[in-house]
Write a protein that holds these residues in place. Structure first.
Motif, PDB file in Angstrom:
ATOM      1  N   ILE B  79     -23.559 -43.701 -33.343  1.00  0.00           N
ATOM      2  CA  ILE B  79     -24.065 -44.112 -34.646  1.00  0.00           C
ATOM      3  C   ILE B  79     -22.972 -44.925 -35.325  1.00  0.00           C
ATOM      4  O   ILE B  79     -21.872 -44.424 -35.548  1.00  0.00           O
ATOM      5  CB  ILE B  79     -24.467 -42.886 -35.487  1.00  0.00           C
ATOM      6  CG1 ILE B  79     -25.534 -42.078 -34.737  1.00  0.00           C
ATOM      7  CG2 ILE B  79     -24.976 -43.313 -36.851  1.00  0.00           C
ATOM      8  CD1 ILE B  79     -25.854 -40.753 -35.358  1.00  0.00           C
ATOM      9  N   ILE B  80     -23.270 -46.189 -35.592  1.00  0.00           N
ATOM     10  CA  ILE B  80     -22.250 -47.037 -36.192  1.00  0.00           C
ATOM     11  C   ILE B  80     -22.747 -47.645 -37.492  1.00  0.00           C
ATOM     12  O   ILE B  80     -23.943 -47.619 -37.788  1.00  0.00           O
ATOM     13  CB  ILE B  80     -21.798 -48.158 -35.220  1.00  0.00           C
ATOM     14  CG1 ILE B  80     -23.000 -48.918 -34.668  1.00  0.00           C
ATOM     15  CG2 ILE B  80     -20.967 -47.571 -34.087  1.00  0.00           C
ATOM     16  CD1 ILE B  80     -22.608 -50.059 -33.738  1.00  0.00           C
ATOM     17  N   GLY B  81     -21.845 -48.170 -38.262  1.00  0.00           N
ATOM     18  CA  GLY B  81     -22.179 -48.766 -39.546  1.00  0.00           C
ATOM     19  C   GLY B  81     -20.952 -48.741 -40.426  1.00  0.00           C
ATOM     20  O   GLY B  81     -20.020 -47.994 -40.153  1.00  0.00           O
ATOM     21  N   SER B  82     -20.970 -49.566 -41.483  1.00  0.00           N
ATOM     22  CA  SER B  82     -19.780 -49.604 -42.333  1.00  0.00           C
ATOM     23  C   SER B  82     -19.701 -48.338 -43.187  1.00  0.00           C
ATOM     24  O   SER B  82     -20.633 -47.538 -43.218  1.00  0.00           O
ATOM     25  CB  SER B  82     -19.805 -50.856 -43.205  1.00  0.00           C
ATOM     26  OG  SER B  82     -21.089 -51.059 -43.712  1.00  0.00           O
ATOM     27  N   ASN B  83     -18.595 -48.168 -43.902  1.00  0.00           N
ATOM     28  CA  ASN B  83     -18.416 -46.971 -44.732  1.00  0.00           C
ATOM     29  C   ASN B  83     -19.548 -46.842 -45.741  1.00  0.00           C
ATOM     30  O   ASN B  83     -19.930 -47.808 -46.374  1.00  0.00           O
ATOM     31  CB  ASN B  83     -17.088 -47.052 -45.504  1.00  0.00           C
ATOM     32  CG  ASN B  83     -15.902 -46.874 -44.602  1.00  0.00           C
ATOM     33  OD1 ASN B  83     -16.020 -46.248 -43.558  1.00  0.00           O
ATOM     34  ND2 ASN B  83     -14.779 -47.423 -44.985  1.00  0.00           N
ATOM     35  N   LEU B 240     -27.188 -46.684 -32.658  1.00  0.00           N
ATOM     36  CA  LEU B 240     -28.005 -46.686 -33.863  1.00  0.00           C
ATOM     37  C   LEU B 240     -27.150 -47.313 -34.949  1.00  0.00           C
ATOM     38  O   LEU B 240     -26.045 -46.836 -35.224  1.00  0.00           O
ATOM     39  CB  LEU B 240     -28.374 -45.239 -34.236  1.00  0.00           C
ATOM     40  CG  LEU B 240     -29.373 -45.033 -35.352  1.00  0.00           C
ATOM     41  CD1 LEU B 240     -30.778 -45.270 -34.825  1.00  0.00           C
ATOM     42  CD2 LEU B 240     -29.271 -43.626 -35.900  1.00  0.00           C
ATOM     43  N   LEU B 241     -27.637 -48.405 -35.516  1.00  0.00           N
ATOM     44  CA  LEU B 241     -26.858 -49.078 -36.557  1.00  0.00           C
ATOM     45  C   LEU B 241     -27.440 -48.745 -37.921  1.00  0.00           C
ATOM     46  O   LEU B 241     -28.620 -48.937 -38.173  1.00  0.00           O
ATOM     47  CB  LEU B 241     -26.873 -50.595 -36.317  1.00  0.00           C
ATOM     48  CG  LEU B 241     -26.244 -51.472 -37.395  1.00  0.00           C
ATOM     49  CD1 LEU B 241     -24.768 -51.151 -37.553  1.00  0.00           C
ATOM     50  CD2 LEU B 241     -26.428 -52.950 -37.055  1.00  0.00           C
ATOM     51  N   MET B 242     -26.601 -48.218 -38.801  1.00  0.00           N
ATOM     52  CA  MET B 242     -27.055 -47.857 -40.137  1.00  0.00           C
ATOM     53  C   MET B 242     -26.528 -48.880 -41.142  1.00  0.00           C
ATOM     54  O   MET B 242     -25.357 -49.254 -41.095  1.00  0.00           O
ATOM     55  CB  MET B 242     -26.501 -46.491 -40.553  1.00  0.00           C
ATOM     56  CG  MET B 242     -26.740 -45.359 -39.576  1.00  0.00           C
ATOM     57  SD  MET B 242     -28.280 -44.504 -39.821  1.00  0.00           S
ATOM     58  CE  MET B 242     -28.262 -44.193 -41.553  1.00  0.00           C
ATOM     59  N   VAL B 243     -27.389 -49.327 -42.038  1.00  0.00           N
ATOM     60  CA  VAL B 243     -26.966 -50.203 -43.121  1.00  0.00           C
ATOM     61  C   VAL B 243     -27.596 -49.689 -44.405  1.00  0.00           C
ATOM     62  O   VAL B 243     -28.819 -49.557 -44.488  1.00  0.00           O
ATOM     63  CB  VAL B 243     -27.379 -51.677 -42.865  1.00  0.00           C
ATOM     64  CG1 VAL B 243     -27.019 -52.541 -44.058  1.00  0.00           C
ATOM     65  CG2 VAL B 243     -26.727 -52.208 -41.613  1.00  0.00           C
TER      66      VAL B 243
END
Lengths: 287, 417
Positions: B79-83, B240-243
Motif C-alpha cells: 500500500i503506497i501513497g504520500s503522507n 494499492l495506491l492511496m490518494v
C-alpha cells in the motif's frame, strides 16, 4: 457450479468489522482465547513492582503496615474514634488491607484507556483484559498482605484471647468477589466516561479518598447512631462490616444490606461492561 | 486456486479536526439526537476530502472515503501513497484498533498486525519475559511462543542478553528482538506498517529475506505499507495506491509504483534537507529546459543566495534523478577542480552544463549538495529540472528506464557573478 461453491465459502467470514455495534455484545469466548495474555499482564503487574529491589514482594506488606500505624495514632489515639472493642492494630490492619485493594483497583482500572492508549492504538486484543488483569494482580497483592493480617489475627486469638471469629468468616471469599466486581465495574464506567471528556479524572482521585471516609474503614458503623442508614447505603459498608463481623466476632451484620450490595454490584457490573463495550471500539480516536 | 481473504466495501472513516472542547459536546449531542430520531450522522455529510495542505473551514474530514478492494489468499499487497493519504488509517481499521464510520471489512483467518515494533515492551522486564508478553499481545498463545522461542532469539541475535532487562539494550537490539517476535507470528494474514526501517543493514536484509519467505514460501497473505519503494517492489506482487483517502489505483505492483511516481503530487515539493547559511533560490532558465532533446547539451542555471557565511573552497555536487527516483547522472565539482568562495549577503549564480547526457525521454529532477570538507552547507533535492522529449523514433533510441546505473557524462560548472 464453481461460482456457487465459492460464494457459499466466502460467506464464512471469521471477522466482520463494521461501524454498527450491538449494545450488548460480550464476547466471552474471545476473552477465554486470550487467557494467556491475561496471565501475562498479571505477571507483569506483579513482577515489575519489585524489580531491582532486594526485599522483593515483601514490599507489598510495607504499605498496610505503615498506614495501619498512622491510623492507629491519628484515628485511634488522637481522634479516639473507637473500634468496637477490637484491638486497634488488628482493626485498622484488616480494614486497611481491604481498602487498599479496593482503592488501588478502582484507581488503576479507571485509567485503563488513558494509560494504555499507546498499546491500544497499535494492536487489537479484547480491551477488557487490562482492567481484568488489574483486578487479578491486585488480588495477588492482597493475598500477600493477608498473610500478615492472618498472623496478627492468630496472635490476638490465641495469645491475647481478645477476638473470636465466627462462622461468617466463610463469607470472606464471597466478599472478595463482590469487592473485585465493584471496583472493576466502577473503574470501567469511569474510564469509559473519561476517554473524550477528561473532566471526570479530576474527580476520581479525591473522590476515592472521600469514599474511604464514607466507608467504615477507620470507624465501626456503630459509632454513628444517627446516620446509620446513610452509611449502609454505601454498598461497601456491608462488605467491610461483614468482614469485621466474621473475623473479629464483633460489629454489625445484616443479610438485607449484603443483598443490597450484591444487587448494586451486579447492576454496576452490567452497566460497566455495556459502557466499556461501546467505548472501546472508537476511543482511540478521541483519547 | 485462490480465494478472497479480505473483502472491503465502501470503507470510510471520518475524523474531527481541532481540539476536543465544549463544542464537541454540542456536536455529540446533535449526533445522539439524530440517532434517536433514526437519522444519519449530521456531520458525516459535510466532511471534506482529506488534502492536508489545503486549509478548509470544515471541522470534519474523511481520512478514508469509499475504499473498496479485496485481497486474495497469498497476495502480498503493497500500500503506497504520500503522507496523509490514509494508508495507516486503513491498517488501523484492518487491525481493529478503531472502527470505521461507514462500510465494512470481512476477513477470513487470523490477522496479526504490526503497526509498530515492540508494542507493550516493558523496560523493566527481561528480553525473555518481553518476548512472551509481546507475543501474547500480538495474539500468540504461551505454547506457541515457547515452541518458537529459540528461533526468535536466534533470529534477533541477542542470545547473550536474553535474561537482561530490555532497558539495558541498545536501541538496535531492542527493535531486533521486537521484530523477531513478530516475524514468527502464526497467522494467515500479516499487516505491516513501515517496520522494516529498523536495525542495521545486515538486519534489514535479514528482515527482507524473512518477509519474502513469509509471503512466497508460506503462502500467507501480507499487507505492507512503506515509503521504501524498493522494498515494496521487491516483496509485493500487488499494489494499492492511496490518494487523499481514496484508492487511486490497484493492480500489479510495478504498475502501481509507476502511477505513484508519475502522480502530480509526488514530485511537486522540493525537499530542503539541510541549510547552513545558503538559500536555494531556483533555476532561472527552467522554462527553457522543458523541451530538451536526448543528446543535446543541457545547461542549467542555478541561483543561490548566501545569507551569513564566509567560506572559501566550497564544493558543489549535482545529481540528476529520473522519475523512478534513480540517480542517473552524478557530477562533483572536485572532479573538475571547481571551487568557489562565499561572502555573506551575496547571490551566487552558477551554470551546470551536462555535455551529451544520453538520457531517455522523461522528467528529470535535480539534487544539489554544497559542502566544505565534510560539512554539508546545503542539501536540497527533488527540484524539477528538465524534461527530455523525444518525438521521433530515432530520438527515443536510448532506453535507460529501469536501469539503476549512474552515468558520469562530461560536464562543466562555471560561476557567472
Amino acid at each position: 457450479m464453481n461460482t456457487s461453491a465459492a460464494s457459499v465459502e466466502t460467506d464464512k467470514w471469521d471477522v466482520v468489522i463494521s461501524p454498527k455495534s450491538k449494545v450488548i455484545n460480550f464476547n466471552f469466548a474471545e476473552l477465554w482465547k486470550y487467557r494467556d495474555l491475561l496471565m501475562m499482564f498479571v505477571r507483569k503487574d506483579i513482577v515489575t513492582v519489585y524489580k531491582q529491589t532486594i526485599l522483593g514482594p515483601i514490599w507489598f506488606v510495607v504499605q498496610p503496615i505503615m498506614t495501619t500505624m498512622i491510623y492507629y495514632f491519628i484515628f485511634g489515639r488522637v481522634a479516639k474514634l473507637g473500634t468496637d472493642n477490637v484491638p486497634a492494630i488488628l482493626f485498622y490492619l484488616g480494614s486497611n488491607t481491604l481498602w487498599l485493594y479496593f482503592s488501588e483497583t478502582l484507581n488503576t482500572t479507571s485509567k485503563t484507556f488513558a494509560d494504555n492508549a499507546s498499546i491500544f492504538g497499535k494492536v487489537y486484543f479484547p480491551r477488557l483484559l487490562l482492567p481484568l488483569s488489574k483486578v487479578i494482580s491486585g488480588m495477588i497483592k492482597l493475598f500477600i498482605q493477608l498473610i500478615l493480617f492472618v498472623l496478627v489475627l492468630l496472635y490476638y486469638i490465641f495469645v491475647r484471647h481478645s477476638v473470636m471469629p465466627n462462622q461468617f468468616i466463610f463469607l470472606f471469599p464471597f466478599l472478595l468477589v463482590l469487592m473485585a466486581a465493584l471496583s472493576f465495574a466502577l473503574g470501567t464506567i469511569i474510564t469509559s466516561m473519561t476517554t473524550k471528556y477528561r473532566d471526570m479524572t479530576f474527580l476520581v482521585t479525591f473522590g476515592v479518598q472521600l469514599l474511604m471516609y464514607a466507608t467504615p474503614v477507620i470507624y465501626p458503623v456503630s459509632k454513628f447512631k444517627e446516620y446509620q442508614t446513610l452509611i449502609w447505603l454505601n454498598p461497601l459498608t456491608s462488605i467491610f462490616e461483614t468482614f469485621k463481623y466474621g473475623f473479629y466476632g464483633k460489629g454489625s451484620f445484616s443479610w438485607g444490606w449484603l443483598g443490597y450490595t450484591v444487587l448494586f454490584t451486579v447492576t454496576t457490573t452490567i452497566v460497566g461492561m455495556v459502557v466499556f463495550n461501546n467505548v472501546e471500539k472508537k476511543f482511540i480516536d478521541t483519547v | 486456486m485462490s480465494s478472497t481473504v479480505i473483502d472491503i466495501e465502501n470503507l470510510s472513516k471520518l475524523y474531527r479536526l481541532g481540539q476536543v472542547s465544549s463544542k464537541t459536546l454540542t456536536h455529540d449531542f446533535n449526533r445522539w439526537f439524530a440517532k434517536v430520531r433514526g437519522k444519519e450522522d449530521p456531520y458525516a455529510k459535510i466532511g471534506t476530502e482529506n488534502d492536508r495542505s489545503v486549509k478548509t473551514s470544515d471541522e470534519y474530514v474523511w481520512a478514508l472515503q469509499d475504499v473498496c478492494f479485496n485481497v486474495q489468499q497469498g497476495d502480498v499487497l503493497g500500500i503506497i501513497g504520500s503522507n496523509g493519504a490514509g494508508k495507516s488509517t486503513l491498517l488501523k481499521l484492518l487491525s481493529r484498533v478503531t472502527s470505521p464510520s461507514k462500510g465494512n471489512i470481512k476477513v477470513k483467518g487470523r490477522i496479526a498486525s504490526l503497526l509498530e515494533v515492540g508494542t507493550g515492551f516493558h523496560p523493566e522486564l527481561t528480553g525473555k519475559e518481553n518476548v512472551f508478553l509481546n507475543g501474547a499481545i500480538l495474539g500468540m498463545t504461551k505454547n506457541e511462543i515457547k515452541r518458537k522461542f529459540d528461533e526468535i532469539v536466534d533470529f534477533a541475535g541477542v542470545a547473550k542478553y536474553i535474561e537482561t532487562p530490555v532497558k539495558r539494550y541498545s536501541s538496535g537490539m531492542y527493535v531486533r528482538l521486537a521484530f523477531a517476535v513478530a516475524a514468527y507470528l502464526e497467522s494467515e494474514i500479516l499487516i505491516l506498517d513501515e517496520v522494516l526501517a529498523v536495525g542495521d543493514a545486515e538486519f534489514q536484509k535479514k528482515c527482507m529475506g524473512k518477509m519474502g519467505d513469509v509471503a512466497h514460501n508460506e503462502g500467507r497473505t501480507v499487507l505492507f505499507v512503506s515509503h521504501n519503494l524498493f522494498a515494496v517492489s521487491e516483496i509485493c506482487n500487488k499494489g494499492l495506491l492511496m490518494v487523499n483517502g481514496r484508492v487511486s489505483h490497484s493492480g500489479p505492483i510495478a504498475q502501481t509504483i509507476d502511477k505513484y511516481l508519475k502522480g502530480g503530487t509526488s514530485h511537486s515539493e522540493i525537499y530542503l534537507i539541510k541549510n547552513k547559511g545558503i538559500d536555494w533560490i531556483g533555476i532561472p532558465n527552467r522554462d527553457n529546459l522543458t523541451n530538451c532533446k536526448p543528446n543535446d547539451e543541457i545547461s542549467i542555471d542555478v541561483s543561490l543566495f548566501v545569507k551569513n557565511l564566509n567560506m572559501s573552497g566550497v564544493f558543489i555536487d549535482f545529481n540528476v534523478f529520473n522519475e523512478n527516483n534513480e540517480n542517473v547522472v552524478h557530477s562533483r565539482s572536485n572532479w573538475i577542480g571547481f571551487t568557489f568562495d562565499t561572502k555573506s549577503n551575496t547571490p551566487i549564480n552558477l551554470t551546470y552544463k551536462i555535455i551529451a547526457p544520453q538520457l531517455a525521454a522523461g522528467k528529470y529532477f535535480l539534487s544539489v549538495n554544497i559542502y566544505q570538507g565534510n560539512d554539508v552547507l546545503l542539501y536540497v533535492t527533488n527540484i524539477e529540472a528538465f524534461n527530455i522529449n523525444a518525438n521521433n523514433y530515432f530520438g527515443s533510441s536510448i532506453f535507460l528506464d529501469g536501469v539503476n546505473a549512474i552515468t558520469v557524462p562530461p560536464f562543466t560548472i562555471s560561476r557567472n557573478n
